[in-house]
Design a protein around this motif. Structure first.
Motif, PDB file in Angstrom:
ATOM      1  N   VAL A   1      -7.661 -10.704   0.918  1.00  0.00           N
ATOM      2  CA  VAL A   1      -8.528 -10.120  -0.109  1.00  0.00           C
ATOM      3  C   VAL A   1      -7.716  -9.192  -1.012  1.00  0.00           C
ATOM      4  O   VAL A   1      -7.939  -9.134  -2.222  1.00  0.00           O
ATOM      5  CB  VAL A   1      -9.691  -9.360   0.548  1.00  0.00           C
ATOM      6  N   LEU A   2      -6.766  -8.482  -0.443  1.00  0.00           N
ATOM      7  CA  LEU A   2      -5.932  -7.581  -1.241  1.00  0.00           C
ATOM      8  C   LEU A   2      -5.115  -8.320  -2.281  1.00  0.00           C
ATOM      9  O   LEU A   2      -4.818  -7.786  -3.355  1.00  0.00           O
ATOM     10  CB  LEU A   2      -4.995  -6.785  -0.323  1.00  0.00           C
ATOM     11  N   THR A   3      -4.720  -9.557  -1.975  1.00  0.00           N
ATOM     12  CA  THR A   3      -3.843 -10.319  -2.873  1.00  0.00           C
ATOM     13  C   THR A   3      -4.540 -11.484  -3.564  1.00  0.00           C
ATOM     14  O   THR A   3      -3.974 -12.059  -4.494  1.00  0.00           O
ATOM     15  CB  THR A   3      -2.637 -10.860  -2.097  1.00  0.00           C
ATOM     16  N   GLY A   4      -5.759 -11.834  -3.119  1.00  0.00           N
ATOM     17  CA  GLY A   4      -6.439 -12.968  -3.711  1.00  0.00           C
ATOM     18  C   GLY A   4      -5.853 -14.297  -3.295  1.00  0.00           C
ATOM     19  O   GLY A   4      -5.927 -15.274  -4.042  1.00  0.00           O
ATOM     20  N   THR A   5      -5.259 -14.357  -2.112  1.00  0.00           N
ATOM     21  CA  THR A   5      -4.675 -15.583  -1.584  1.00  0.00           C
ATOM     22  C   THR A   5      -5.260 -15.855  -0.203  1.00  0.00           C
ATOM     23  O   THR A   5      -5.879 -15.003   0.410  1.00  0.00           O
ATOM     24  CB  THR A   5      -3.146 -15.466  -1.478  1.00  0.00           C
ATOM     25  N   ASP A   6      -5.029 -17.083   0.283  1.00  0.00           N
ATOM     26  CA  ASP A   6      -5.556 -17.428   1.604  1.00  0.00           C
ATOM     27  C   ASP A   6      -4.884 -16.612   2.703  1.00  0.00           C
ATOM     28  O   ASP A   6      -5.531 -16.177   3.649  1.00  0.00           O
ATOM     29  CB  ASP A   6      -5.359 -18.923   1.861  1.00  0.00           C
ATOM     30  N   THR A   7      -3.583 -16.421   2.581  1.00  0.00           N
ATOM     31  CA  THR A   7      -2.839 -15.632   3.561  1.00  0.00           C
ATOM     32  C   THR A   7      -1.984 -14.616   2.818  1.00  0.00           C
ATOM     33  O   THR A   7      -1.616 -14.809   1.658  1.00  0.00           O
ATOM     34  CB  THR A   7      -1.924 -16.526   4.428  1.00  0.00           C
ATOM     35  N   ALA A   8      -1.670 -13.520   3.503  1.00  0.00           N
ATOM     36  CA  ALA A   8      -0.872 -12.481   2.861  1.00  0.00           C
ATOM     37  C   ALA A   8      -0.248 -11.582   3.925  1.00  0.00           C
ATOM     38  O   ALA A   8      -0.731 -11.501   5.062  1.00  0.00           O
ATOM     39  CB  ALA A   8      -1.722 -11.646   1.906  1.00  0.00           C
ATOM     40  N   SER A   9       0.814 -10.922   3.557  1.00  0.00           N
ATOM     41  CA  SER A   9       1.418  -9.885   4.388  1.00  0.00           C
ATOM     42  C   SER A   9       1.214  -8.541   3.704  1.00  0.00           C
ATOM     43  O   SER A   9       1.069  -8.474   2.478  1.00  0.00           O
ATOM     44  CB  SER A   9       2.912 -10.150   4.606  1.00  0.00           C
ATOM     45  N   VAL A  10       1.206  -7.477   4.497  1.00  0.00           N
ATOM     46  CA  VAL A  10       0.948  -6.137   3.974  1.00  0.00           C
ATOM     47  C   VAL A  10       2.103  -5.215   4.332  1.00  0.00           C
ATOM     48  O   VAL A  10       2.543  -5.182   5.490  1.00  0.00           O
ATOM     49  CB  VAL A  10      -0.374  -5.561   4.526  1.00  0.00           C
ATOM     50  N   VAL A  11       2.586  -4.471   3.338  1.00  0.00           N
ATOM     51  CA  VAL A  11       3.609  -3.452   3.541  1.00  0.00           C
ATOM     52  C   VAL A  11       2.967  -2.102   3.235  1.00  0.00           C
ATOM     53  O   VAL A  11       2.368  -1.928   2.178  1.00  0.00           O
ATOM     54  CB  VAL A  11       4.824  -3.686   2.616  1.00  0.00           C
ATOM     55  N   GLU A  12       3.089  -1.163   4.140  1.00  0.00           N
ATOM     56  CA  GLU A  12       2.449   0.142   3.975  1.00  0.00           C
ATOM     57  C   GLU A  12       3.488   1.253   3.970  1.00  0.00           C
ATOM     58  O   GLU A  12       4.362   1.303   4.844  1.00  0.00           O
ATOM     59  CB  GLU A  12       1.441   0.377   5.100  1.00  0.00           C
ATOM     60  N   LEU A  13       3.425   2.130   2.983  1.00  0.00           N
ATOM     61  CA  LEU A  13       4.299   3.300   2.889  1.00  0.00           C
ATOM     62  C   LEU A  13       3.420   4.536   2.747  1.00  0.00           C
ATOM     63  O   LEU A  13       2.732   4.707   1.750  1.00  0.00           O
ATOM     64  CB  LEU A  13       5.234   3.188   1.680  1.00  0.00           C
ATOM     65  N   ALA A  14       3.470   5.408   3.754  1.00  0.00           N
ATOM     66  CA  ALA A  14       2.659   6.620   3.752  1.00  0.00           C
ATOM     67  C   ALA A  14       3.558   7.839   3.611  1.00  0.00           C
ATOM     68  O   ALA A  14       4.419   8.087   4.457  1.00  0.00           O
ATOM     69  CB  ALA A  14       1.842   6.706   5.035  1.00  0.00           C
ATOM     70  N   ASP A  15       3.357   8.588   2.528  1.00  0.00           N
ATOM     71  CA  ASP A  15       4.118   9.808   2.261  1.00  0.00           C
ATOM     72  C   ASP A  15       5.621   9.628   2.475  1.00  0.00           C
ATOM     73  O   ASP A  15       6.247  10.352   3.256  1.00  0.00           O
ATOM     74  CB  ASP A  15       3.595  10.963   3.127  1.00  0.00           C
TER      75      ASP A  15
ATOM     76  N   LEU B   1       0.866  -1.174   0.000  1.00  0.00           N
ATOM     77  CA  LEU B   1       0.000   0.000   0.000  1.00  0.00           C
ATOM     78  C   LEU B   1       0.902   1.224   0.000  1.00  0.00           C
ATOM     79  O   LEU B   1       1.563   1.519   1.002  1.00  0.00           O
ATOM     80  CB  LEU B   1      -0.909   0.006   1.233  1.00  0.00           C
ATOM     81  N   LEU B   2       0.946   1.918  -1.119  1.00  0.00           N
ATOM     82  CA  LEU B   2       1.848   3.059  -1.272  1.00  0.00           C
ATOM     83  C   LEU B   2       1.045   4.320  -1.573  1.00  0.00           C
ATOM     84  O   LEU B   2       0.370   4.397  -2.603  1.00  0.00           O
ATOM     85  CB  LEU B   2       2.849   2.790  -2.405  1.00  0.00           C
ATOM     86  N   ALA B   3       1.112   5.274  -0.663  1.00  0.00           N
ATOM     87  CA  ALA B   3       0.446   6.568  -0.855  1.00  0.00           C
ATOM     88  C   ALA B   3       1.508   7.651  -0.747  1.00  0.00           C
ATOM     89  O   ALA B   3       2.183   7.771   0.285  1.00  0.00           O
ATOM     90  CB  ALA B   3      -0.635   6.771   0.192  1.00  0.00           C
ATOM     91  N   ALA B   4       1.673   8.430  -1.803  1.00  0.00           N
ATOM     92  CA  ALA B   4       2.762   9.405  -1.840  1.00  0.00           C
ATOM     93  C   ALA B   4       2.287  10.700  -2.482  1.00  0.00           C
ATOM     94  O   ALA B   4       1.635  10.674  -3.526  1.00  0.00           O
ATOM     95  CB  ALA B   4       3.953   8.843  -2.622  1.00  0.00           C
ATOM     96  N   ALA B   5       2.651  11.813  -1.857  1.00  0.00           N
ATOM     97  CA  ALA B   5       2.343  13.133  -2.406  1.00  0.00           C
ATOM     98  C   ALA B   5       3.206  14.160  -1.685  1.00  0.00           C
ATOM     99  O   ALA B   5       3.630  13.935  -0.549  1.00  0.00           O
ATOM    100  CB  ALA B   5       0.863  13.475  -2.241  1.00  0.00           C
ATOM    101  N   PRO B   6       3.506  15.271  -2.320  1.00  0.00           N
ATOM    102  CA  PRO B   6       4.333  16.296  -1.670  1.00  0.00           C
ATOM    103  C   PRO B   6       3.680  16.860  -0.413  1.00  0.00           C
ATOM    104  O   PRO B   6       2.467  17.059  -0.365  1.00  0.00           O
ATOM    105  CB  PRO B   6       4.466  17.378  -2.750  1.00  0.00           C
ATOM    106  N   ALA B   7       4.509  17.118   0.587  1.00  0.00           N
ATOM    107  CA  ALA B   7       4.016  17.735   1.825  1.00  0.00           C
ATOM    108  C   ALA B   7       4.195  19.244   1.741  1.00  0.00           C
ATOM    109  O   ALA B   7       4.738  19.879   2.641  1.00  0.00           O
ATOM    110  CB  ALA B   7       4.759  17.160   3.019  1.00  0.00           C
ATOM    111  N   ASN B   8       3.732  19.819   0.647  1.00  0.00           N
ATOM    112  CA  ASN B   8       3.882  21.260   0.429  1.00  0.00           C
ATOM    113  C   ASN B   8       2.733  21.721  -0.466  1.00  0.00           C
ATOM    114  O   ASN B   8       1.802  20.949  -0.743  1.00  0.00           O
ATOM    115  CB  ASN B   8       5.253  21.578  -0.192  1.00  0.00           C
TER     116      ASN B   8
END
Length: 423
Positions: free
Chosen positions: A41-55, A13-20
């Motif tokens: 559900v995000l990957t369509g598999t029985d199990t999954a890991s999630v990596v999140e990057l915010a700004d 999950l990658l959300a990026a935008a300038p902080a200006n």
């Protein structure tokens, strides 16, 4: 479900935008909704890991995380909200990060090519990328003509919109619709969910992306500017040629003062390690492209092979470091000393990380080349920005010739004098 597979999936999950004031989209506002969706559900598999990057702030850090996700053995799904810009010199598409401004795109944003290269080594059909993007006016005109893609084998769905009127900040409503549907318990096929999200997020002039060819049972959603490829075809990523920077000039005497203390350049390794897969040696084609001035093409090929080396042997392997060295020398051939310096420093750090000593000839060669490329920089701001990392590296790897660390410090002082005189 997006992708079915036996291996556990990975979602980025990658959300990026300038902080200006350059922010065009409230990208991070989509993360709470997506994070509340069950990982499988995000990957369509029985199990999954999630990596999140915010700004995120640093392009290299983002690339490292993307490469780590791309190296996952199972299905990968990427959910990306952000804004696109063209850099003013090479006119390449970039994803803006937190520190990006209109004038710093080339140095503070993530090149779209990096994202494409990171997934090229994966097995076709195991990677899905869903995007909700705003393009600045220059990027919007380019994308309307050329579209946006991540290369064959990657399922790409999403929308790109122009900037909102009256400096308003857009909302990633397309991706928010995905999250809302999934949190409500529905699990429609991806093509249907894409069409539903388009209908419920707008606007009418959105540029629609779909790597899956439409069929009679699942037609593409209507849009006057849609760029869904025709049946049986797949979009390809155009690789623009890199343009060397045009820096502000520093007096030649400033560079000459420290040239006497700069160690002589070691020769580049003539024998590369075994390549990631058994096929024709790619080095001649890469070198031919660079010598013909097709520097973007050469860099793209080298980055692809580096990605394969990462996946096959690991990021600290000799194979991966070799391709990092190739990229560093390609930047030199493209007359981009700042980028070459950065890559050579990364090579040195990589070798030190894998346990090679500071007096190892390969480590010293990488540091010497980083130092040499830094000396070629005629842009005072870029030279000063790279100096702290080079000084730290030089203190760790002083080399065989005395005075290298002092040479860097002396030039930094001279750069400060030049900057003060120019005010």
């Amino acid at each position: 479900m997006l992708i079915k597979g036996q291996e556990p999936g990975t979602a980025l999950l990658l959300a990026a935008a300038p902080a200006n004031k350059g922010r065009l989209i409230d990208a991070a506002s989509v993360l709470p909704g997506l994070a509340a969706v069950p990982p499988g559900v995000l990957t369509g598999t029985d199990t999954a890991s999630v990596v999140e990057l915010a700004d995120p702030v640093d392009p290299q850090t983002v690339l490292t995380r993307i490469r780590a996700v791309a190296a996952s053995p199972g299905p990968v799904s990427v959910y990306l909200a952000g804004q696109l810009h063209l850099d003013s010199r090479a006119h390449q598409t970039h994803l803006a990060l937190a520190r990006t401004t209109r004038t710093s795109v080339r140095y503070t944003a993530l090149p779209w090519q990096w994202l494409a290269h990171a997934f090229q080594a994966r097995e076709p059909g195991t990677t899905t990328v869903i995007v909700d993007l705003v393009a600045d006016p220059e990027a919007w005109e380019r994308l309307r003509q050329e579209g946006l893609a991540l290369g064959p084998g990657v399922r790409l769905h999403g929308r790109i919109v122009p900037p909102a009127p009256r400096r308003a900040v857009a909302s990633p409503d397309y991706l928010k619709t995905y999250a809302r549907v999934w949190r409500g318990g529905a699990r429609p096929p991806l093509a249907e969910l894409h069409a539903y999200a388009v209908d419920h997020s707008g606007p009418e002039n959105a540029l629609l992306l779909s790597a899956d060819a439409p069929s009679a049972q699942n037609p593409a959603p209507p849009s006057s500017d849609a760029t869904v490829p025709p049946a049986g075809t797949r979009a390809t990523l155009p690789v623009p040629q890199a343009t060397p920077p045009v820096p502000r000039e520093i007096p030649a005497a400033t560079r000459a003062d420290v040239a006497r203390t700069l160690p002589p350049l070691p020769p580049l390794p003539s024998e590369p390690p075994v390549t990631p897969r058994a096929s024709a040696d790619p080095h001649p084609a890469i070198l031919a492209a660079a010598r013909a001035g097709r520097h973007g093409e050469a860099a793209s090929m080298a980055a692809m092979w580096e990605s394969e080396a990462w996946r096959a042997h690991g990021p600290s392997s000799q194979e991966a470091l070799h391709w990092l060295e190739v990229r560093a020398d390609l930047a030199r051939l493209a007359q981009d000393p700042a980028r070459s310096c950065e890559l050579w420093m990364s090579c040195a750090q990589g070798r030190l990380t894998r346990g090679q000593d500071a007096d190892d000839s390969d480590v010293q060669a990488a540091v010497d080349r980083a130092h040499h490329q830094w000396e070629q920089l005629a842009d005072p701001e870029r030279a000063r920005a790279l100096a702290p990392a080079l000084i730290a590296l030089r203190e760790q790897v002083p080399g065989r010739q005395q005075g290298a660390v002092e040479a860097v410090r002396r030039r930094v002082e001279q750069l400060g004098t030049v900057a003060a005189a120019g005010r």
